[in-house]
Scaffold this active site. Structure first.
Site, PDB file in Angstrom:
ATOM      1  N   CYS A   1     -14.938   1.304  20.684  1.00 48.42           N
ATOM      2  CA  CYS A   1     -15.665   0.126  20.178  1.00 48.42           C
ATOM      3  C   CYS A   1     -17.131   0.172  20.587  1.00 48.42           C
TER       4      CYS A   1
ATOM      5  N   ARG B   1      -3.523   1.172  20.766  1.00 45.39           N
ATOM      6  CA  ARG B   1      -3.032   2.209  19.856  1.00 45.39           C
ATOM      7  C   ARG B   1      -1.669   2.774  20.258  1.00 45.39           C
TER       8      ARG B   1
ATOM      9  N   CYS C   1       0.846  -1.197   0.000  1.00 51.58           N
ATOM     10  CA  CYS C   1       0.000   0.000   0.000  1.00 51.58           C
ATOM     11  C   CYS C   1       0.881   1.247   0.000  1.00 51.58           C
ATOM     12  N   HIS C   2       0.326   2.342  -0.460  1.00 49.48           N
ATOM     13  CA  HIS C   2       1.120   3.580  -0.465  1.00 49.48           C
ATOM     14  C   HIS C   2       1.594   3.954   0.941  1.00 49.48           C
ATOM     15  N   THR C   3       0.853   3.558   1.958  1.00 48.85           N
ATOM     16  CA  THR C   3       1.257   3.901   3.333  1.00 48.85           C
ATOM     17  C   THR C   3       2.573   3.215   3.716  1.00 48.85           C
TER      18      THR C   3
ATOM     19  N   HIS D   1       0.956  -4.146   5.872  1.00 50.69           N
ATOM     20  CA  HIS D   1      -0.282  -4.146   6.676  1.00 50.69           C
ATOM     21  C   HIS D   1      -1.487  -4.584   5.853  1.00 50.69           C
ATOM     22  N   GLU D   2      -1.242  -5.258   4.713  1.00 50.47           N
ATOM     23  CA  GLU D   2      -2.352  -5.644   3.831  1.00 50.47           C
ATOM     24  C   GLU D   2      -2.191  -7.132   3.521  1.00 50.47           C
TER      25      GLU D   2
ATOM     26  N   CYS E   1     -13.559  -1.102  24.494  1.00 50.08           N
ATOM     27  CA  CYS E   1     -13.153   0.278  24.774  1.00 50.08           C
ATOM     28  C   CYS E   1     -14.284   1.240  24.385  1.00 50.08           C
TER      29      CYS E   1
ATOM     30  N   CYS F   1     -11.563  -4.361  19.838  1.00 54.89           N
ATOM     31  CA  CYS F   1     -11.547  -5.126  21.100  1.00 54.89           C
ATOM     32  C   CYS F   1     -12.958  -5.398  21.584  1.00 54.89           C
TER      33      CYS F   1
ATOM     34  N   ARG G   1      -2.367  -2.449  -7.556  1.00 56.55           N
ATOM     35  CA  ARG G   1      -1.818  -3.173  -6.416  1.00 56.55           C
ATOM     36  C   ARG G   1      -0.936  -4.318  -6.910  1.00 56.55           C
TER      37      ARG G   1
ATOM     38  N   CYS H   1     -10.826   1.690  17.386  1.00 59.09           N
ATOM     39  CA  CYS H   1     -10.501   1.025  18.658  1.00 59.09           C
ATOM     40  C   CYS H   1      -9.141   1.524  19.154  1.00 59.09           C
TER      41      CYS H   1
ATOM     42  N   CYS I   1      -6.703  -3.518   3.739  1.00 56.59           N
ATOM     43  CA  CYS I   1      -6.489  -2.061   3.709  1.00 56.59           C
ATOM     44  C   CYS I   1      -7.163  -1.414   2.509  1.00 56.59           C
TER      45      CYS I   1
HETATM   46  N1  LIG Z   1      -7.117   6.639   5.561  1.00 57.31           N
HETATM   47  C1  LIG Z   1      -6.826   5.353   5.413  1.00 57.31           C
HETATM   48  O1  LIG Z   1      -7.316   4.483   6.149  1.00 57.31           O
HETATM   49  C2  LIG Z   1      -5.910   4.944   4.321  1.00 57.31           C
HETATM   50  C3  LIG Z   1      -5.154   5.875   3.664  1.00 57.31           C
HETATM   51  N2  LIG Z   1      -4.331   5.496   2.630  1.00 57.31           N
HETATM   52  C4  LIG Z   1      -3.652   6.573   1.915  1.00 57.31           C
HETATM   53  O2  LIG Z   1      -4.421   6.819   0.744  1.00 57.31           O
HETATM   54  C5  LIG Z   1      -3.581   7.340  -0.284  1.00 57.31           C
HETATM   55  C6  LIG Z   1      -3.734   6.513  -1.556  1.00 57.31           C
HETATM   56  O3  LIG Z   1      -3.221   5.211  -1.365  1.00 57.31           O
HETATM   57  P1  LIG Z   1      -3.024   4.229  -2.624  1.00 57.31           P
HETATM   58  O4  LIG Z   1      -4.273   4.136  -3.418  1.00 57.31           O
HETATM   59  O5  LIG Z   1      -2.394   2.999  -2.080  1.00 57.31           O
HETATM   60  O6  LIG Z   1      -1.940   5.083  -3.440  1.00 57.31           O
HETATM   61  P2  LIG Z   1      -1.452   5.054  -4.960  1.00 57.31           P
HETATM   62  O7  LIG Z   1      -0.103   5.648  -4.976  1.00 57.31           O
HETATM   63  O8  LIG Z   1      -1.631   3.704  -5.546  1.00 57.31           O
HETATM   64  O9  LIG Z   1      -2.497   6.034  -5.708  1.00 57.31           O
HETATM   65  C7  LIG Z   1      -2.446   7.424  -5.639  1.00 57.31           C
HETATM   66  C8  LIG Z   1      -2.904   7.971  -6.996  1.00 57.31           C
HETATM   67  O10 LIG Z   1      -2.939   9.406  -6.957  1.00 57.31           O
HETATM   68  C9  LIG Z   1      -2.315   9.914  -8.140  1.00 57.31           C
HETATM   69  N3  LIG Z   1      -1.837  11.281  -7.900  1.00 57.31           N
HETATM   70  C10 LIG Z   1      -0.670  11.689  -7.350  1.00 57.31           C
HETATM   71  N4  LIG Z   1      -0.623  13.037  -7.283  1.00 57.31           N
HETATM   72  C11 LIG Z   1      -1.795  13.482  -7.808  1.00 57.31           C
HETATM   73  C12 LIG Z   1      -2.354  14.780  -8.012  1.00 57.31           C
HETATM   74  N5  LIG Z   1      -1.684  15.886  -7.666  1.00 57.31           N
HETATM   75  N6  LIG Z   1      -3.576  14.881  -8.578  1.00 57.31           N
HETATM   76  C13 LIG Z   1      -4.268  13.769  -8.936  1.00 57.31           C
HETATM   77  N7  LIG Z   1      -3.794  12.511  -8.767  1.00 57.31           N
HETATM   78  C14 LIG Z   1      -2.577  12.368  -8.198  1.00 57.31           C
HETATM   79  C15 LIG Z   1      -1.214   8.917  -8.414  1.00 57.31           C
HETATM   80  O11 LIG Z   1      -0.740   9.043  -9.740  1.00 57.31           O
HETATM   81  P3  LIG Z   1       0.608   8.251 -10.205  1.00 57.31           P
HETATM   82  O12 LIG Z   1       0.161   6.986 -10.782  1.00 57.31           O
HETATM   83  O13 LIG Z   1       1.206   9.180 -11.220  1.00 57.31           O
HETATM   84  O14 LIG Z   1       1.465   8.068  -8.992  1.00 57.31           O
HETATM   85  C16 LIG Z   1      -1.968   7.607  -8.149  1.00 57.31           C
HETATM   86  O15 LIG Z   1      -2.747   7.220  -9.278  1.00 57.31           O
HETATM   87  C17 LIG Z   1      -2.167   7.352   0.312  1.00 57.31           C
HETATM   88  O16 LIG Z   1      -1.938   8.619   0.884  1.00 57.31           O
HETATM   89  C18 LIG Z   1      -2.260   6.299   1.427  1.00 57.31           C
HETATM   90  O17 LIG Z   1      -1.285   6.506   2.417  1.00 57.31           O
HETATM   91  C19 LIG Z   1      -4.253   4.211   2.196  1.00 57.31           C
HETATM   92  C20 LIG Z   1      -4.988   3.254   2.811  1.00 57.31           C
HETATM   93  C21 LIG Z   1      -5.829   3.518   3.971  1.00 57.31           C
HETATM   94  N1  LIG Z   2       1.487   6.186  11.777  1.00 55.63           N
HETATM   95  C1  LIG Z   2       0.562   5.129  11.540  1.00 55.63           C
HETATM   96  C2  LIG Z   2       0.576   4.641  10.087  1.00 55.63           C
HETATM   97  C3  LIG Z   2       0.150   5.646   9.099  1.00 55.63           C
HETATM   98  C4  LIG Z   2      -1.333   5.976   9.144  1.00 55.63           C
HETATM   99  O1  LIG Z   2      -1.650   7.102   9.245  1.00 55.63           O
HETATM  100  N2  LIG Z   2      -2.244   5.017   9.019  1.00 55.63           N
HETATM  101  C5  LIG Z   2      -3.631   5.309   8.758  1.00 55.63           C
HETATM  102  C6  LIG Z   2      -4.172   4.296   7.854  1.00 55.63           C
HETATM  103  S1  LIG Z   2      -3.284   4.306   6.374  1.00 55.63           S
HETATM  104  C7  LIG Z   2      -3.342   2.782   5.820  1.00 55.63           C
HETATM  105  O2  LIG Z   2      -2.809   2.498   4.801  1.00 55.63           O
HETATM  106  C8  LIG Z   2      -4.503   5.326   9.967  1.00 55.63           C
HETATM  107  O3  LIG Z   2      -5.539   5.938   9.909  1.00 55.63           O
HETATM  108  N3  LIG Z   2      -4.148   4.650  11.036  1.00 55.63           N
HETATM  109  C9  LIG Z   2      -4.940   4.596  12.212  1.00 55.63           C
HETATM  110  C10 LIG Z   2      -4.287   5.315  13.362  1.00 55.63           C
HETATM  111  O4  LIG Z   2      -4.822   5.228  14.463  1.00 55.63           O
HETATM  112  O5  LIG Z   2      -3.244   5.963  13.129  1.00 55.63           O
HETATM  113  C11 LIG Z   2       0.933   3.917  12.360  1.00 55.63           C
HETATM  114  O6  LIG Z   2       2.085   3.764  12.722  1.00 55.63           O
HETATM  115  O7  LIG Z   2       0.039   3.100  12.565  1.00 55.63           O
HETATM  116 ZN   LIG Z   3      -2.798   0.741   3.579  1.00 58.19          ZN
HETATM  117 ZN   LIG Z   4     -11.717  -1.256  21.285  1.00 57.73          ZN
END
Ligand SMILES: NC(=O)C1=CN([C@@H]2O[C@H](COP(=O)(O)OP(=O)(O)OC[C@H]3O[C@@H](n4cnc5c(N)ncnc54)[C@H](OP(=O)(O)O)[C@@H]3O)[C@@H](O)[C@H]2O)C=CC1
Ligand SMILES: N[C@@H](CCC(=O)N[C@@H](CSC=O)C(=O)NCC(=O)O)C(=O)O
Ligand SMILES: [Zn+2]
Ligand SMILES: [Zn+2]
Length: 377
Positions: free
Chosen positions: A106, A118, A48-50, A70-71, A103, A100, A372, A114, A177
């Protein structure tokens, strides 16, 4: 009972020794699970991008050396004392947001966050404050409570979802994820309504899954926004009806969207982690009722801005982690929906590689060539 139960397992893991350096496949020692812990044989893991964000030194909680990932999907190898939720042989998905069930988070229907473990999870440690990983005498940190870039990992028992044994783990690992997050952002966080107009910024796995969620909710227009037009064809298969490449326009992207949609979209989703785009996504929503959901994770130190009047005039700015799913109860249902063909997952997998080629999975992501990559361990 596996004959490895109660013993240290030596296996391969991809170790991030320091930020901004390629991962190194190493022989690591994985200790047996302690009380309320589960040791899992990882079968497959997505990247994942994270993972790239933390490896890139952008995560304020990033600690090294660490086993990222994490996936994942795997099979329980052994369990520690007091574990009742799973047993050896169960198919499981590790969860970076546990459930859990006790908490106050939850117990609230308003959140999935949860907080039971954390603090230690953010420190890269198990709930008792120690690590189960070591390599050449050096302790390795855990990541996000999951560390799936290892043939074996140890997680807290609140951090596993038992899933159908019929599920292909090299596919449903993505429900740990990216796919679950985008899909849930549309259904649980935004609560997209039938007939809505939506814009999704960033068409990686998270953005494509958000499109899939908007379509499932009955959105009538779904506009995919990305600077990489190579992502548009995939977006169409998930339900996007229109596409926008900000590079094709002289005006700011939010202005283009407002003009395309008679005043703005009903819902927007930021799936990149770019604070400038977070602002654009908010400002592209309709006065009076627009809702913008932040999913992307921005680098340490970044801050967002907008004019307060944007919110005074009825727009809502929200965020979501793991798509709002209460993990232990929801992930098995998402897996069942996939098995019943109600939810796409296979279509997100553009590349499958052996575990040893993990750095290539990161390269493919950075080059914008993959949605992916799934690694098989
Ligand atoms: N909140 C949550 O629970 C989660 C958050 N995340 C976060 O979500 C985000 C996306 O993750 P993921 O799908 O894996 O990432 P990817 O890198 O696979 O996808 C991101 C996409 O955005 C495009 N992009 C980059 N810059 C721009 C821009 N300025 N304008 C428009 N498009 C743009 C990229 O293009 P290109 O192909 O050119 O790189 C790519 O297609 C990340 O920040 C990740 O950390 C992920 C999982 C869970
Ligand atoms: N610092 C965090 C990891 C980075 C993060 O922000 N994770 C997101 C999900 S991104 C998934 O790809 C998040 O919302 N996590 C839940 C949280 O409570 O932080 C770490 O070390 O876990
Ligand atoms: Zn992720
Ligand atoms: Zn909990």
């Amino acid at each position: 009972m596996a004959d490895t139960a109660g013993k240290v397992i030596t296996c391969r893991a991809a170790v991030a020794w320091e930020a901004k350096k390629p991962l190194v496949i190493e022989q690591v020692e994985v200790e047996p699970p302690r009380a309320h812990e589960v040791r899992i044989k990882i079968v497959a893991t997505g990247v994942c991008h994270t993972d790239a964000y933390t490896l890139g030194g952008l995560d304020p909680e990033g600690v090294f050396p660490v086993v990222l990932g994490h996936e994942g999907g795997g099979i329980v190898e052994s369990v520690g004392e007091g574990v009742t939720r799973v047993q050896p042989g169960d198919a499981v998905i590790p969860l970076y947001i546990p459930q859990c069930g006790e908490c106050k988070f939850c117990l609230s229907p308003k959140t999935n966050l949860c907080q039971k473990i954390r603090v230690t999870q953010g420190q890269g440690l198990m709930p008792d404050g120690t690590s189960r990983f070591s390599c050449r005498g050096q302790r390795l940190f855990h990541f996000m409570g999951t560390s799936t870039f290892s043939e074996f990992t140890v997680v807290a028992d609140v951090s596993v979802a038992k899933v159908s044994p019929a599920a292909p783990l090299d596919r449903v690992c993505l429900l740990g994820c990216g796919v679950a997050t985008g899909y849930g952002a549309a259904l649980n966080t935004a609560k997209v309504e039938p007939g809505s107009t939506c814009a999704v910024f960033g068409l990686g796995a998270v953005g494509l899954a958000a499109i899939m969620g908007c379509q499932a909710a009955g959105a009538s227009r779904i506009i995919g926004v990305d600077i990489n037009p190579g992502k548009f064809e995939a977006a169409r298969t998930f339900g996007a009806t229109e596409f926008l490449n900000p590079k094709d326009h002289a005006k700011p992207v939010e202005q283009v969207l407002v003009e395309m949609t008679d005043g703005g979209v009903d819902y927007s989703f930021e799936c990149i982690g770019n604070v400038g785009i977070m602002r654009s996504a908010l400002e592209a929503t309709h006065k009076g009722w627009g809702v913008s959901v932040i999913i992307g994770v921005a680098a340490a130190g970044q801050e967002m801005a907008t004019k307060p009047f944007m919110l005074v005039l009825g727009r809502t700015w929200k965020g979501t982690a793991f798509g709002g799913w209460k993990s232990v109860e929801s992930v098995p249902r998402l897996v069942d929906d996939y098995l019943a063909k109600k939810l796409k997952v296979d279509e997100f997998v553009t590349h499958t590689l052996p575990f040893a080629e993990i750095n290539q999975a990161f390269d493919l992501m950075h080059e914008g060539k993959s949605i992916r990559t799934v690694l098989k361990l």
